[in-house]
Structures are given as C-alpha cells and as structure tokens.
Design a protein around this motif. Structure first.
Motif, PDB file in Angstrom:
ATOM      1  N   LEU A 203     -20.408   2.313  13.133  1.00  0.00           N
ATOM      2  CA  LEU A 203     -20.106   3.157  11.976  1.00  0.00           C
ATOM      3  C   LEU A 203     -19.722   4.558  12.419  1.00  0.00           C
ATOM      4  O   LEU A 203     -18.711   5.104  11.972  1.00  0.00           O
ATOM      5  CB  LEU A 203     -21.331   3.206  11.058  1.00  0.00           C
ATOM      6  N   VAL A 204     -20.523   5.139  13.286  1.00  0.00           N
ATOM      7  CA  VAL A 204     -20.248   6.505  13.741  1.00  0.00           C
ATOM      8  C   VAL A 204     -18.914   6.574  14.473  1.00  0.00           C
ATOM      9  O   VAL A 204     -18.151   7.533  14.314  1.00  0.00           O
ATOM     10  CB  VAL A 204     -21.403   7.011  14.626  1.00  0.00           C
ATOM     11  N   GLU A 205     -18.616   5.556  15.265  1.00  0.00           N
ATOM     12  CA  GLU A 205     -17.332   5.541  15.976  1.00  0.00           C
ATOM     13  C   GLU A 205     -16.155   5.610  15.003  1.00  0.00           C
ATOM     14  O   GLU A 205     -15.159   6.292  15.254  1.00  0.00           O
ATOM     15  CB  GLU A 205     -17.232   4.280  16.835  1.00  0.00           C
ATOM     16  N   VAL A 206     -16.299   4.934  13.878  1.00  0.00           N
ATOM     17  CA  VAL A 206     -15.209   4.888  12.903  1.00  0.00           C
ATOM     18  C   VAL A 206     -15.096   6.183  12.109  1.00  0.00           C
ATOM     19  O   VAL A 206     -13.990   6.693  11.889  1.00  0.00           O
ATOM     20  CB  VAL A 206     -15.417   3.696  11.938  1.00  0.00           C
ATOM     21  N   ILE A 207     -16.238   6.731  11.671  1.00  0.00           N
ATOM     22  CA  ILE A 207     -16.178   7.861  10.727  1.00  0.00           C
ATOM     23  C   ILE A 207     -16.241   9.236  11.386  1.00  0.00           C
ATOM     24  O   ILE A 207     -15.921  10.244  10.744  1.00  0.00           O
ATOM     25  CB  ILE A 207     -17.288   7.749   9.660  1.00  0.00           C
ATOM     26  N   SER A 208     -16.652   9.298  12.656  1.00  0.00           N
ATOM     27  CA  SER A 208     -16.866  10.612  13.271  1.00  0.00           C
ATOM     28  C   SER A 208     -15.585  11.404  13.477  1.00  0.00           C
ATOM     29  O   SER A 208     -15.620  12.637  13.565  1.00  0.00           O
ATOM     30  CB  SER A 208     -17.595  10.456  14.611  1.00  0.00           C
ATOM     31  N   GLY A 209     -14.455  10.705  13.546  1.00  0.00           N
ATOM     32  CA  GLY A 209     -13.188  11.407  13.744  1.00  0.00           C
ATOM     33  C   GLY A 209     -12.563  11.926  12.460  1.00  0.00           C
ATOM     34  O   GLY A 209     -11.557  12.629  12.488  1.00  0.00           O
ATOM     35  N   GLY A 210     -13.189  11.614  11.328  1.00  0.00           N
ATOM     36  CA  GLY A 210     -12.671  12.061  10.045  1.00  0.00           C
ATOM     37  C   GLY A 210     -13.484  13.199   9.464  1.00  0.00           C
ATOM     38  O   GLY A 210     -14.185  13.920  10.177  1.00  0.00           O
ATOM     39  N   SER A 214     -19.429  15.706  12.514  1.00  0.00           N
ATOM     40  CA  SER A 214     -20.156  16.964  12.662  1.00  0.00           C
ATOM     41  C   SER A 214     -20.811  17.007  14.041  1.00  0.00           C
ATOM     42  O   SER A 214     -20.913  15.987  14.729  1.00  0.00           O
ATOM     43  CB  SER A 214     -21.244  17.092  11.592  1.00  0.00           C
ATOM     44  N   TRP A 215     -21.289  18.191  14.414  1.00  0.00           N
ATOM     45  CA  TRP A 215     -22.036  18.320  15.673  1.00  0.00           C
ATOM     46  C   TRP A 215     -23.278  17.447  15.630  1.00  0.00           C
ATOM     47  O   TRP A 215     -23.627  16.793  16.613  1.00  0.00           O
ATOM     48  CB  TRP A 215     -22.443  19.783  15.885  1.00  0.00           C
ATOM     49  N   GLN A 216     -23.946  17.423  14.495  1.00  0.00           N
ATOM     50  CA  GLN A 216     -25.153  16.615  14.376  1.00  0.00           C
ATOM     51  C   GLN A 216     -24.848  15.140  14.591  1.00  0.00           C
ATOM     52  O   GLN A 216     -25.590  14.432  15.280  1.00  0.00           O
ATOM     53  CB  GLN A 216     -25.804  16.824  12.996  1.00  0.00           C
ATOM     54  N   MET A 217     -23.747  14.669  14.030  1.00  0.00           N
ATOM     55  CA  MET A 217     -23.372  13.273  14.197  1.00  0.00           C
ATOM     56  C   MET A 217     -23.067  12.974  15.658  1.00  0.00           C
ATOM     57  O   MET A 217     -23.541  11.973  16.219  1.00  0.00           O
ATOM     58  CB  MET A 217     -22.168  12.930  13.322  1.00  0.00           C
ATOM     59  N   ALA A 218     -22.305  13.846  16.298  1.00  0.00           N
ATOM     60  CA  ALA A 218     -21.903  13.618  17.681  1.00  0.00           C
ATOM     61  C   ALA A 218     -23.072  13.664  18.646  1.00  0.00           C
ATOM     62  O   ALA A 218     -23.138  12.900  19.613  1.00  0.00           O
ATOM     63  CB  ALA A 218     -20.844  14.643  18.084  1.00  0.00           C
TER      64      ALA A 218
END
Length: 290
Positions: A203-210, A214-218
């Motif tokens: 999930l994070v791989e898909v949405i993190s680039g949009g 955020s820094w928290q997500m990364a």
C-alpha cells in the motif's frame, strides 16, 4: 569562530554541541548530570563546566536545549544561571520547545541585562541532530538573528527567522500540530489495511508517491507495521508540546480540534505504558482498541 556554551546534552544537545566543536568553535558544555558533560568533553575537544554560569562566562553565544519551561528557567536564572555569567552583548539562543510565556519572560530579563535572546526550537529529531540537518525556527531581532545564524548553521540544514521573539516557538507549535495529525492519519490507514488483509508495505509503495506521501510515511511505516516503537520522539514529550499548542490556541482564539483529539489519543498511549514510545505508537493504540 566563536566562543560558545551549550547547556543540555540530551539526545539532541549532545550531537548539536559536537557539530559546533567540529565547525571550529570553542565550546564549553554543561549538563545537569555532570558525568555526561565530562564524557562529551572526552569525546570532543571542548571543555565542561559545573554550572551554567561557569559555562557561559566569556562566551559570545550560549545555546540551550533542555526539557521544559522549568528546566530552561533553571539554567538561565539565579546565581549559578547562564544570564549571571554572560557578558553584555552576548546572545542566548534557546533550542528548547517551551511556552511563549517563558520565552517572553526570559527574553525580557535578558534584554534588561544587556543580553540578546533568540528563541530557536528545532525539528528533525535525533537523526537530524546527529546528521547536522535540523530545521531551526527562529524569533528575535534581525541583528541578533543575523549574528547567531552562522553558529546555528553548524547543525541546521534550514535556519530561518520568522519574526520577533516568540515566533520561533509559534512555528514549532505549528510543526507539532502537523505531525500529530499526520501520524494519526497514517496510523488509521495502516490499521485499516491490516484489518482488511491488504499488504501495508505494498500500500505504501503505491500511495507514497502521490498526495498521501509524507516524511512520516517514508520514515515510520515499516516500524509501525512491525509494531516497533522504541525510537524517535517520545510520547511524553509530544504531550508536553501539544499542551503548549492548545494553550497557544486558546490565547489567540485559534480552534485546534484535531490537535485536542490526538492529544487525548496520546494520553491513552501513556496509560498503556507507552510514555517513552515513539509518537508513531498511535498505531499501537488502534490495535489495542481493535
């Protein structure tokens, strides 16, 4: 190069003082636990002092990074406080996250004593301090900021004046509000993914680039998914900061409903025994409550 004192050698202050020494400044440190100051002096080329006054004597700049309002007053005031040891024209730079009340109080006392004062709370956590990549939010006169900025550059990737004394602390409150809301949102998203059988890493791989990125997500999603929270900025300190945020909101008539709600969620984490857990432990709270 300048003669600098650094007061407070916690997870932030210890490396920050080290960067000052590495930049060529003459550094004397003070810490409430004297053994830690002695260890710092062994690790670096600087000196250590037994009181803030002794550390500050003859210095061009005195930097502080302590725990809270009371800690800051303790290192500044009294017969052994830094203000008593500083020479006229020297500048006190406060990197602690404290209330606007204590900032204005100490800035006025500094002015009365012929001293400069810059409030300069930092963001970037322990990693930012160790890597010399902190964001430093400053309040103070243009002249005093201009004098102190090259010193702060030793550990600040971004150093910016935002207005007169107190504006640095206001900016830090805005920073903490953003973090609180982001971490709660990220926690809820990862919690929903897990409960639904969706792979959180995918999930994070898909949405993190949009737009959700955020820094928290990364930087925190992997440990959140692994249920690991023994790192980063502690919940106890975040609650201290959010209390300051909420008081500041009341003072100026700003509504902060999400901040107030997340503060209560962190209170739940403390009741779970997680006062020293990282702020991303909001995820663990969701798991605990199902």
């Amino acid at each position: 190069m300048a003669k600098v004192a650094f007061l407070g050698l916690g997870v932030m202050g210890y490396p920050m003082a080290g960067h000052l020494e590495a930049a060529g400044h003459e550094v004397t440190v003070f810490n409430r636990t004297a053994a830690k100051a002695a260890t710092w002096a062994q690790d670096h080329k600087g000196g250590h002092a037994v009181t803030p006054r002794e550390a500050a004597a003859g210095c061009d700049f005195v930097m502080a990074c302590v725990g809270n309002d009371d800690d800051l007053r303790a290192v500044c005031l009294g017969a052994d406080g830094a203000f008593a040891g500083m020479s006229e024209g020297a500048i006190f730079v406060d990197h602690t996250t404290v209330s606007a009340i204590v900032t204005r109080e100490l800035a006025q006392l500094a002015q009365d004593a012929g001293l400069g004062y810059v409030d300069a709370p930092v963001s970037g956590g322990q990693a930012g301090a160790e890597n010399g990549a902190l964001s430093v939010m400053c309040g103070g006169s243009e002249a005093q900021y201009a004098a102190a900025e090259p010193i702060m550059a030793a550990y600040g990737k971004t150093v910016k004046r935002l207005g007169e004394v107190g504006m640095g602390q206001t900016a830090k409150m805005c920073n903490q509000i953003c973090i609180a809301g982001l971490v709660q949102g990220l926690s809820e998203a990862l919690h929903l993914a897990e409960k639904s059988g969706l792979d959180g890493e995918a999930l994070v791989e898909v949405i993190s680039g949009g737009a959700a990125g955020s820094w928290q997500m990364a930087n925190r999603h992997k440990t959140m998914l692994a249920d690991e929270y023994e790192h980063g900025f502690a919940v106890d300190w975040m609650r201290k900061d959010l209390a300051i945020c909420l008081q500041a909101g009341d003072d100026v008539g700003a509504s902060l409903p999400v901040t107030a709600l997340v503060d209560q969620f962190y209170k739940d984490v403390q009741k779970m025994g997680g006062g020293r857990w990282d702020t991303s432990s909001l995820m663990k709270r969701l798991k605990f409550f199902g």
